[in-house]
Write an enzyme that holds these catalytic residues in place. Structure first.
Site, PDB file in Angstrom:
ATOM      1  CE  LYS A   1      -5.347  -9.499  -2.707  1.00  0.00           C
ATOM      2  NZ  LYS A   1      -5.151  -8.111  -3.094  1.00  0.00           N
TER       3      LYS A   1
ATOM      4  CE  LYS B   1      -3.951  -2.248   0.777  1.00  0.00           C
ATOM      5  NZ  LYS B   1      -5.172  -2.217   0.109  1.00  0.00           N
TER       6      LYS B   1
ATOM      7  CG  HIS C   1      -9.114  -9.268  -5.073  1.00  0.00           C
ATOM      8  ND1 HIS C   1     -10.415  -8.282  -5.108  1.00  0.00           N
ATOM      9  CD2 HIS C   1      -8.394  -8.789  -4.092  1.00  0.00           C
ATOM     10  CE1 HIS C   1     -10.501  -7.621  -4.388  1.00  0.00           C
ATOM     11  NE2 HIS C   1      -9.295  -7.724  -3.642  1.00  0.00           N
TER      12      HIS C   1
ATOM     13  CG  ASP D   1      -4.490  -3.323  -3.371  1.00  0.00           C
ATOM     14  OD1 ASP D   1      -4.017  -2.671  -2.580  1.00  0.00           O
ATOM     15  OD2 ASP D   1      -5.530  -4.007  -3.249  1.00  0.00           O
ATOM     16  CD  GLU D   2      -8.683  -4.186  -4.746  1.00  0.00           C
ATOM     17  OE1 GLU D   2      -7.906  -4.720  -4.019  1.00  0.00           O
ATOM     18  OE2 GLU D   2      -9.006  -3.010  -4.390  1.00  0.00           O
TER      19      GLU D   2
ATOM     20  CE  LYS E   1     -10.449  -2.633   3.538  1.00  0.00           C
ATOM     21  NZ  LYS E   1      -8.999  -1.723   2.814  1.00  0.00           N
TER      22      LYS E   1
HETATM   23  C1  CAP Z   1      -7.086  -5.248   1.949  1.00  0.00           C
HETATM   24  C2  CAP Z   1      -7.357  -5.175   0.379  1.00  0.00           C
HETATM   25  C3  CAP Z   1      -8.288  -6.256  -0.393  1.00  0.00           C
HETATM   26  C4  CAP Z   1      -9.571  -6.413   0.536  1.00  0.00           C
HETATM   27  C5  CAP Z   1     -10.475  -7.039  -0.300  1.00  0.00           C
HETATM   28  C6  CAP Z   1      -8.131  -3.787  -0.148  1.00  0.00           C
HETATM   29  O1  CAP Z   1      -6.372  -4.308   2.128  1.00  0.00           O
HETATM   30  O2  CAP Z   1      -6.352  -5.024  -0.376  1.00  0.00           O
HETATM   31  O3  CAP Z   1      -8.455  -6.013  -1.642  1.00  0.00           O
HETATM   32  O4  CAP Z   1      -9.412  -7.165   1.469  1.00  0.00           O
HETATM   33  O5  CAP Z   1     -11.693  -7.129   0.158  1.00  0.00           O
HETATM   34  O6  CAP Z   1      -7.740  -3.246  -1.112  1.00  0.00           O
HETATM   35  O7  CAP Z   1      -8.952  -3.392   0.760  1.00  0.00           O
HETATM   36  P1  CAP Z   1      -6.026  -3.937   3.715  1.00  0.00           P
HETATM   37  P2  CAP Z   1     -12.317  -8.840   0.631  1.00  0.00           P
HETATM   38  O8  CAP Z   1      -5.346  -4.887   4.233  1.00  0.00           O
HETATM   39  O9  CAP Z   1      -5.251  -2.876   3.889  1.00  0.00           O
HETATM   40  O10 CAP Z   1      -7.342  -3.699   4.310  1.00  0.00           O
HETATM   41  O11 CAP Z   1     -11.268  -9.528   1.342  1.00  0.00           O
HETATM   42  O12 CAP Z   1     -13.445  -8.427   1.539  1.00  0.00           O
HETATM   43  O13 CAP Z   1     -12.640  -9.285  -0.542  1.00  0.00           O
HETATM   44 MG    MG Z   2      -7.058  -4.639  -2.250  1.00  0.00          MG
END
Ligand code: CAP
Ligand code: MG
Length: 434
Positions: free
Chosen positions: A181, A155, A273, A183-184, A313
């Site tokens: 990983k 991040k 994801h 990010d999406e 969150k």
């Molecule tokens: C988590 C994350 C993931 C979420 C996806 C984000 O980051 O990289 O994409 O967990 O949600 O972008 O929020 P943090 P889910 O660890 O900084 O929160 O797992 O519910 O599909």
């Molecule tokens: Mg993410």
């Protein structure tokens, strides 16, 4: 003169029908519109999702009539519809969803509609591959006897250069992490071109493996047009990685099936994801349950999929997370009225559940206790890079929190001899981010 019969919806209701083992049975929640009765509504649902349309047909014959969907149980808001297997092309998930999640969602007869679950008969299941590795990835890739696997997403989400991304990867891998990983929404932007990221990440991975003696891997995001995703998967493979990541909802069922075939050819594992799932999973009165999306992904054959944290969150009620944990890890699922139908998985391997979103050392033991299994992946982003000591200390604090759970001691006890954990608890305590 008899009035010409205009519609035949009630022919799709048969309350004494006992579904056959080979039938596909779907469970829906519905709010009917004011202009129709409940029977009109469930008849329309069974009709439009199988062989029917809005009016009687001169072109219908008995052979096709016997293929119709049958609403065989309902109450005021729930209906079960049985469909003969002949309606469904095996190993064609888009076709399945065009049927049980297609036109019926747009019908005037329903104000709201939610596909909660469907029992996929073994005969149908046999047509699908399931995960190439699934839970076995813990041993086959990392040579570990048990999980959890620890992942970290650099991040800020996007914007970092390859160098900045790889610096975080080094900090995480060298401090004990398993999987870095993407990010999406990181794919191949000008500030972080895909091929360059893969190449540099491979060099950092090799260095981290040499320094730690541990196996390291990454969840590099291939999300793009399908042929490009195939190319990107091969680039990741050619650089020695065993996993790759794809955003399964934005890329679609057909693409995930294509990538599953490629993963088997390349002996790789898929991290799914689920970005965009909440556009249709969030509300319990309309859309498609995350539970059924997770079922489809295990059937197609992803090796990991995000299912929520309970404490993080993003929306993830405990009973939903536990239902999905069981759906992904068990071979036999029993019915739970209104929430899920029975399911037998046959030869389909278990998929690893992923807990991610708002996690930090102060809540990890709670997540691990709720999940009640080490067959899982913990993903921590902000909860590592937001640590006052930065990524290296954040990773150490995260590893220490997992160790505290494994040693069955409190975080506070562990923190007495582990300053990184102490600092994490000082900043976040056991905050449950909203
Ligand atoms: C988590 C994350 C993931 C979420 C996806 C984000 O980051 O990289 O994409 O967990 O949600 O972008 O929020 P943090 P889910 O660890 O900084 O929160 O797992 O519910 O599909
Ligand atoms: Mg993410």
């Amino acid at each position: 003169m008899t009035k010409e019969k205009i519609e035949w919806y009630h022919d799709f209701i048969k309350r004494d029908y006992q579904p056959k083992d080979k039938d596909l049975v779907a469970l829906f929640y519905f709010d009917k519109s004011d202009e129709v009765s409940i029977d009109d509504t469930i008849g329309r649902l069974a009709s439009e999702s199988s062989i029917g349309t809005w009016t009687t047909l001169e072109t219908l014959d008995d052979r096709i009539f016997d293929m119709r969907g049958l609403a065989f149980w309902n109450d005021k808001h729930l209906v079960k519809i049985a469909y003969p297997l002949i309606l469904w092309e095996k190993d064609n998930i888009p076709q399945l969803m065009s049927g049980i999640a297609g036109n019926i969602f747009g019908m005037k007869a329903v104000k709201n509609l939610r596909l909660i679950d469907a029992t996929l008969p073994l005969e149908y299941i046999k047509g699908s591959k399931g995960p190439h590795m699934g839970v076995e990835a813990i041993q086959r890739i990392f040579k570990k006897n048990e999980g959890p696997l620890l992942a970290c997403v650099p991040k800020p989400k996007i914007g970092m250069t390859v160098e900045q991304h790889c610096e975080i990867a080094w900090d995480f891998w060298s401090a004990g992490g398993d999987l870095v990983k993407d990010d999406e929404n990181l794919t191949s932007q000008s500030f972080n071109v895909f091929e360059k990221r893969v190449e540099q990440m491979a060099k950092v991975r090799d260095k981290a493996e040499n320094e730690t003696g541990e196996i390291k891997d990454a969840l590099i995001n291939v999300t793009a047009e399908t042929h490009e995703m195939e190319n990107r998967t091969k680039v990741i493979h050619d650089h020695g990685f065993k996993y790759f990541m794809v955003d399964v909802v934005t890329t679609g069922f057909a693409s995930v099936q294509t990538l599953r075939n490629l993963a088997g050819d390349l002996d790789m594992a898929i991290h799914a994801h689920r970005a965009m799932h909440a556009t249709f999973t969030k509300h319990y009165t309309h859309g498609i349950s995350m539970y059924f999306l997770a079922k489809l992904m295990r059937l197609i054959g992803v090796d990991n999929i995000h299912i929520g944290t309970v404490v993080g969150k993003l929306d993830s009620p405990k009973e939903d997370v536990l239902d999905m944990r069981d759906l992904l890890l068990k071979q036999e699922i029993t019915e739970d009225k209104g929430r899920r139908l029975e399911q037998t998985w046959g030869q389909i391997k278990p998929t690893l559940p992923v807990a991610s979103g708002g996690l930090h050392p102060g809540v990890l033991p709670e997540v691990l206790t709720v999940y009640g299994t080490t067959d899982m992946v913990l993903q921590v982003g902000g909860g590592i890079h937001g640590h006052p000591g930065g990524t290296p200390a954040g990773t150490k604090a995260t590893v220490q929190a997992i160790e505290a759970w494994q040693e069955e001691i409190t975080l506070e006890e562990k923190a007495k001899s582990h300053p990184e954990l102490q600092k994490a608890l000082k900043k976040w305590g056991n905050l449950r981010p909203v």
